[in-house]
Design an enzyme around this catalytic site. Sequence first.
Site, PDB file in Angstrom:
ATOM      1  CD  GLN A 188      -2.415  -1.237   2.764  1.00  0.00           C
ATOM      2  OE1 GLN A 188      -3.386  -0.575   3.082  1.00  0.00           O
ATOM      3  NE2 GLN A 188      -1.822  -2.045   3.605  1.00  0.00           N
ATOM      4  CG  HIS A 215      -2.944   2.454  -1.887  1.00  0.00           C
ATOM      5  ND1 HIS A 215      -2.926   2.424  -0.520  1.00  0.00           N
ATOM      6  CD2 HIS A 215      -4.062   1.766  -2.258  1.00  0.00           C
ATOM      7  CE1 HIS A 215      -3.981   1.746  -0.073  1.00  0.00           C
ATOM      8  NE2 HIS A 215      -4.674   1.328  -1.101  1.00  0.00           N
ATOM      9  N   GLY A 266       3.054  -4.346   9.025  1.00  0.00           N
ATOM     10  CA  GLY A 266       2.991  -2.897   9.216  1.00  0.00           C
ATOM     11  C   GLY A 266       1.831  -2.187   8.554  1.00  0.00           C
ATOM     12  CB  ALA A 306       8.503  -4.416  10.212  1.00  0.00           C
TER      13      ALA A 306
HETATM   14  P1  NAD Z   1      -1.180   3.248   8.714  1.00  0.00           P
HETATM   15  O1  NAD Z   1      -0.407   4.483   8.985  1.00  0.00           O
HETATM   16  O2  NAD Z   1      -2.640   3.292   8.769  1.00  0.00           O
HETATM   17  O3  NAD Z   1      -0.714   2.120   9.755  1.00  0.00           O
HETATM   18  C1  NAD Z   1       0.608   1.834  10.022  1.00  0.00           C
HETATM   19  C2  NAD Z   1       0.664   0.522  10.786  1.00  0.00           C
HETATM   20  O4  NAD Z   1       2.020   0.166  10.948  1.00  0.00           O
HETATM   21  C3  NAD Z   1       0.060   0.602  12.199  1.00  0.00           C
HETATM   22  O5  NAD Z   1      -0.745  -0.536  12.408  1.00  0.00           O
HETATM   23  C4  NAD Z   1       1.280   0.595  13.118  1.00  0.00           C
HETATM   24  O6  NAD Z   1       1.029  -0.068  14.326  1.00  0.00           O
HETATM   25  C5  NAD Z   1       2.291  -0.172  12.281  1.00  0.00           C
HETATM   26  N1  NAD Z   1       3.692   0.186  12.504  1.00  0.00           N
HETATM   27  C6  NAD Z   1       4.241   1.406  12.706  1.00  0.00           C
HETATM   28  N2  NAD Z   1       5.573   1.329  12.798  1.00  0.00           N
HETATM   29  C7  NAD Z   1       5.897   0.007  12.644  1.00  0.00           C
HETATM   30  C8  NAD Z   1       7.114  -0.725  12.643  1.00  0.00           C
HETATM   31  N3  NAD Z   1       8.302  -0.129  12.781  1.00  0.00           N
HETATM   32  N4  NAD Z   1       7.055  -2.059  12.475  1.00  0.00           N
HETATM   33  C9  NAD Z   1       5.863  -2.707  12.325  1.00  0.00           C
HETATM   34  N5  NAD Z   1       4.685  -2.066  12.313  1.00  0.00           N
HETATM   35  C10 NAD Z   1       4.703  -0.724  12.468  1.00  0.00           C
HETATM   36  O7  NAD Z   1      -0.672   2.722   7.326  1.00  0.00           O
HETATM   37  P2  NAD Z   1      -1.343   1.785   6.236  1.00  0.00           P
HETATM   38  O8  NAD Z   1      -2.039   0.661   6.901  1.00  0.00           O
HETATM   39  O9  NAD Z   1      -0.305   1.512   5.231  1.00  0.00           O
HETATM   40  O10 NAD Z   1      -2.495   2.672   5.564  1.00  0.00           O
HETATM   41  C11 NAD Z   1      -2.309   4.007   5.291  1.00  0.00           C
HETATM   42  C12 NAD Z   1      -2.386   4.472   3.863  1.00  0.00           C
HETATM   43  O11 NAD Z   1      -1.521   5.574   3.756  1.00  0.00           O
HETATM   44  C13 NAD Z   1      -1.913   3.508   2.827  1.00  0.00           C
HETATM   45  O12 NAD Z   1      -2.897   3.470   1.882  1.00  0.00           O
HETATM   46  C14 NAD Z   1      -0.655   4.101   2.200  1.00  0.00           C
HETATM   47  O13 NAD Z   1      -0.823   4.223   0.806  1.00  0.00           O
HETATM   48  C15 NAD Z   1      -0.553   5.472   2.750  1.00  0.00           C
HETATM   49  N6  NAD Z   1       0.799   5.805   3.312  1.00  0.00           N
HETATM   50  C16 NAD Z   1       1.941   5.433   2.671  1.00  0.00           C
HETATM   51  C17 NAD Z   1       3.195   5.715   3.210  1.00  0.00           C
HETATM   52  C18 NAD Z   1       4.446   5.232   2.495  1.00  0.00           C
HETATM   53  O14 NAD Z   1       4.428   5.070   1.273  1.00  0.00           O
HETATM   54  N7  NAD Z   1       5.542   4.977   3.211  1.00  0.00           N
HETATM   55  C19 NAD Z   1       3.288   6.422   4.419  1.00  0.00           C
HETATM   56  C20 NAD Z   1       2.088   6.816   5.052  1.00  0.00           C
HETATM   57  C21 NAD Z   1       0.866   6.490   4.490  1.00  0.00           C
END
Ligand code: NAD
Length: 237
Positions: free
Chosen positions: A99, A117, A185, A229
């Site tokens: 995602q 996404h 994650g 993770a």
């Molecule tokens: P989210 O922010 O809703 O959830 C993040 C999840 O990761 C939480 O459940 C949290 O407990 C867990 N988490 C945080 N740090 C962690 C770690 N170090 N190790 C393991 N788990 C960890 O994110 P989502 O579920 O991906 O949904 C959000 C939407 O936002 C997605 O559709 C995505 O496209 C977008 N998004 C993308 C990015 C990116 O590309 N890096 C960043 C932020 C949001």
Amino acid sequence: MKIEKLKEEIFSLKSLLVLTGAGVSQESGIPTFRGEEGLWKNYNPQELATPYAFEKNPKLVWEWYNFRREIILKAKPNPAHFGIKKLEDIIPEFLLVTQNVDDLHKEAGSKKILELHGNIFRTRCTKCNRKEFKKEILREIPPKCKDCGGLLRPDVVWFGESIDEEIFSKILDFSLKCEAILVVGTSAVVYPAASIPFIVKNNGGKVFEINLEPTQISEIADISIFGKAGEIFQKLT
Ligand code: NAD
Ligand code: ZN
């Protein structure tokens, strides 16, 4: 102990689907959406990542995407991204569904990947649909199309928009035939991504989860491991 059990399970699989979310990139320095006060100019990301916000103020939305590009450009893949690539090399039938829009899985070498996404470094013309991928910060915002002068948008899926049907049908096919899914994650609240582990489970597949904390996937998970993770993947692969 639990990690050893997961290791044993995963390394004996012939097919595996991996689903990742923002948590997989957290240790690379990219903020997640939920669980953290990622305040930016007092705007809520969920209010910026919509077609409505872009229609109302494309410059503001582009400022936010440029700000995110800047953070992401400084980031490097972490052991979770590399560990997932390793699973791709070892397990015969493998698919990674992310995602994330940050390109870090590809940077870590993942090839069997579907970006549910989109990708933050790809633009799409709102007029002629021309797409372009460039890993840089945009100098002029909002950017215009080289071919037709139309307004360019980030080629990502916003809230209220639908997922590419072709991509989703490939995921569905794989979900129906794979032996297991490893969910890493993701808060698993954004649909249809959140439905994938349930589809696997309903078809007799196993569900494994790695997250900082319990999610709604934990209820159906055969093994859940709570922690970072990157740290877990260092022990797992
Ligand atoms: P989210 O922010 O809703 O959830 C993040 C999840 O990761 C939480 O459940 C949290 O407990 C867990 N988490 C945080 N740090 C962690 C770690 N170090 N190790 C393991 N788990 C960890 O994110 P989502 O579920 O991906 O949904 C959000 C939407 O936002 C997605 O559709 C995505 O496209 C977008 N998004 C993308 C990015 C990116 O590309 N890096 C960043 C932020 C949001
Ligand atoms: Zn165009």
